[in-house]
Scaffold this motif. Structure first.
Motif, PDB file in Angstrom:
ATOM      1  N   HIS A   1       0.863  -1.176   0.000  1.00  0.00           N
ATOM      2  CA  HIS A   1       0.000   0.000   0.000  1.00  0.00           C
ATOM      3  C   HIS A   1       0.896   1.221   0.000  1.00  0.00           C
ATOM      4  N   LEU A   2       0.889   1.970  -1.094  1.00  0.00           N
ATOM      5  CA  LEU A   2       1.766   3.132  -1.214  1.00  0.00           C
ATOM      6  C   LEU A   2       1.132   4.410  -0.703  1.00  0.00           C
ATOM      7  N   GLY A   3      -0.161   4.552  -0.847  1.00  0.00           N
ATOM      8  CA  GLY A   3      -0.840   5.784  -0.462  1.00  0.00           C
ATOM      9  C   GLY A   3      -0.792   6.810  -1.583  1.00  0.00           C
ATOM     10  N   THR A   4      -1.810   7.628  -1.676  1.00  0.00           N
ATOM     11  CA  THR A   4      -1.919   8.623  -2.744  1.00  0.00           C
ATOM     12  C   THR A   4      -0.723   9.560  -2.769  1.00  0.00           C
ATOM     13  N   ASP A   5      -0.281  10.035  -1.612  1.00  0.00           N
ATOM     14  CA  ASP A   5       0.844  10.972  -1.589  1.00  0.00           C
ATOM     15  C   ASP A   5       2.079  10.376  -2.234  1.00  0.00           C
ATOM     16  N   ASN A   6       2.347   9.106  -1.973  1.00  0.00           N
ATOM     17  CA  ASN A   6       3.506   8.453  -2.578  1.00  0.00           C
ATOM     18  C   ASN A   6       3.324   8.243  -4.079  1.00  0.00           C
ATOM     19  N   LEU A   7       2.121   7.923  -4.521  1.00  0.00           N
ATOM     20  CA  LEU A   7       1.895   7.733  -5.947  1.00  0.00           C
ATOM     21  C   LEU A   7       2.166   9.021  -6.716  1.00  0.00           C
ATOM     22  N   VAL A   8       1.748  10.139  -6.173  1.00  0.00           N
ATOM     23  CA  VAL A   8       1.988  11.432  -6.821  1.00  0.00           C
ATOM     24  C   VAL A   8       3.490  11.699  -6.910  1.00  0.00           C
ATOM     25  N   LYS A   9       4.233  11.417  -5.851  1.00  0.00           N
ATOM     26  CA  LYS A   9       5.690  11.610  -5.862  1.00  0.00           C
ATOM     27  C   LYS A   9       6.355  10.691  -6.887  1.00  0.00           C
ATOM     28  N   LEU A  10       5.911   9.444  -6.964  1.00  0.00           N
ATOM     29  CA  LEU A  10       6.475   8.507  -7.933  1.00  0.00           C
ATOM     30  C   LEU A  10       6.247   8.993  -9.361  1.00  0.00           C
ATOM     31  N   LEU A  11       5.045   9.466  -9.642  1.00  0.00           N
ATOM     32  CA  LEU A  11       4.759   9.977 -10.979  1.00  0.00           C
ATOM     33  C   LEU A  11       5.621  11.196 -11.301  1.00  0.00           C
ATOM     34  N   ARG A  12       5.841  12.045 -10.316  1.00  0.00           N
ATOM     35  CA  ARG A  12       6.691  13.223 -10.518  1.00  0.00           C
ATOM     36  C   ARG A  12       8.107  12.795 -10.911  1.00  0.00           C
ATOM     37  N   GLU A  13       8.636  11.790 -10.215  1.00  0.00           N
ATOM     38  CA  GLU A  13       9.984  11.313 -10.526  1.00  0.00           C
ATOM     39  C   GLU A  13      10.038  10.608 -11.883  1.00  0.00           C
ATOM     40  N   MET A  14       8.994   9.855 -12.215  1.00  0.00           N
ATOM     41  CA  MET A  14       8.947   9.194 -13.519  1.00  0.00           C
ATOM     42  C   MET A  14       8.913  10.236 -14.636  1.00  0.00           C
ATOM     43  N   ARG A  15       8.087  11.270 -14.453  1.00  0.00           N
ATOM     44  CA  ARG A  15       7.996  12.350 -15.435  1.00  0.00           C
ATOM     45  C   ARG A  15       9.350  13.029 -15.621  1.00  0.00           C
TER      46      ARG A  15
END
Length: 82
Positions: free
Chosen positions: A60-74
């Motif tokens: 379970h990553l949580g929404t806050d972590n998913l947003v950070k992951l997408l930022r780094e992927m971008r």
């Protein structure tokens, strides 16, 4: 007005889609993971997810972590010319 992007309200469109705003649960089937599932989990770790998701039966990553992951992927996609 279906399928028309409204940047003020259509949170399900764009980078990450609706899944970005989920609660961050990942269905993995630990013990039966294919190489593709393992690749996805390892990619999440590469971009900042905690390593325990590789062994957890219910990560379970949580929404806050998913947003950070997408930022780094971008950021990496842009660095690579995308």
């Amino acid at each position: 007005h279906r399928n028309i992007m409204n940047p003020e309200s259509n949170f399900a469109f764009g980078e990450g889609g609706a899944g970005t705003w989920s609660d961050g649960k990942l269905t993995t089937r630990i013990g039966r993971n294919s190489r593709v599932v393992r690749f996805v989990l390892e990619t999440f770790v590469k971009f900042g997810a905690p390593e325990w998701i590789l062994t957890s039966g219910a990560p379970h990553l949580g929404t806050d972590n998913l947003v950070k992951l997408l930022r780094e992927m971008r950021r990496e996609i842009r660095e690579l010319g995308g």
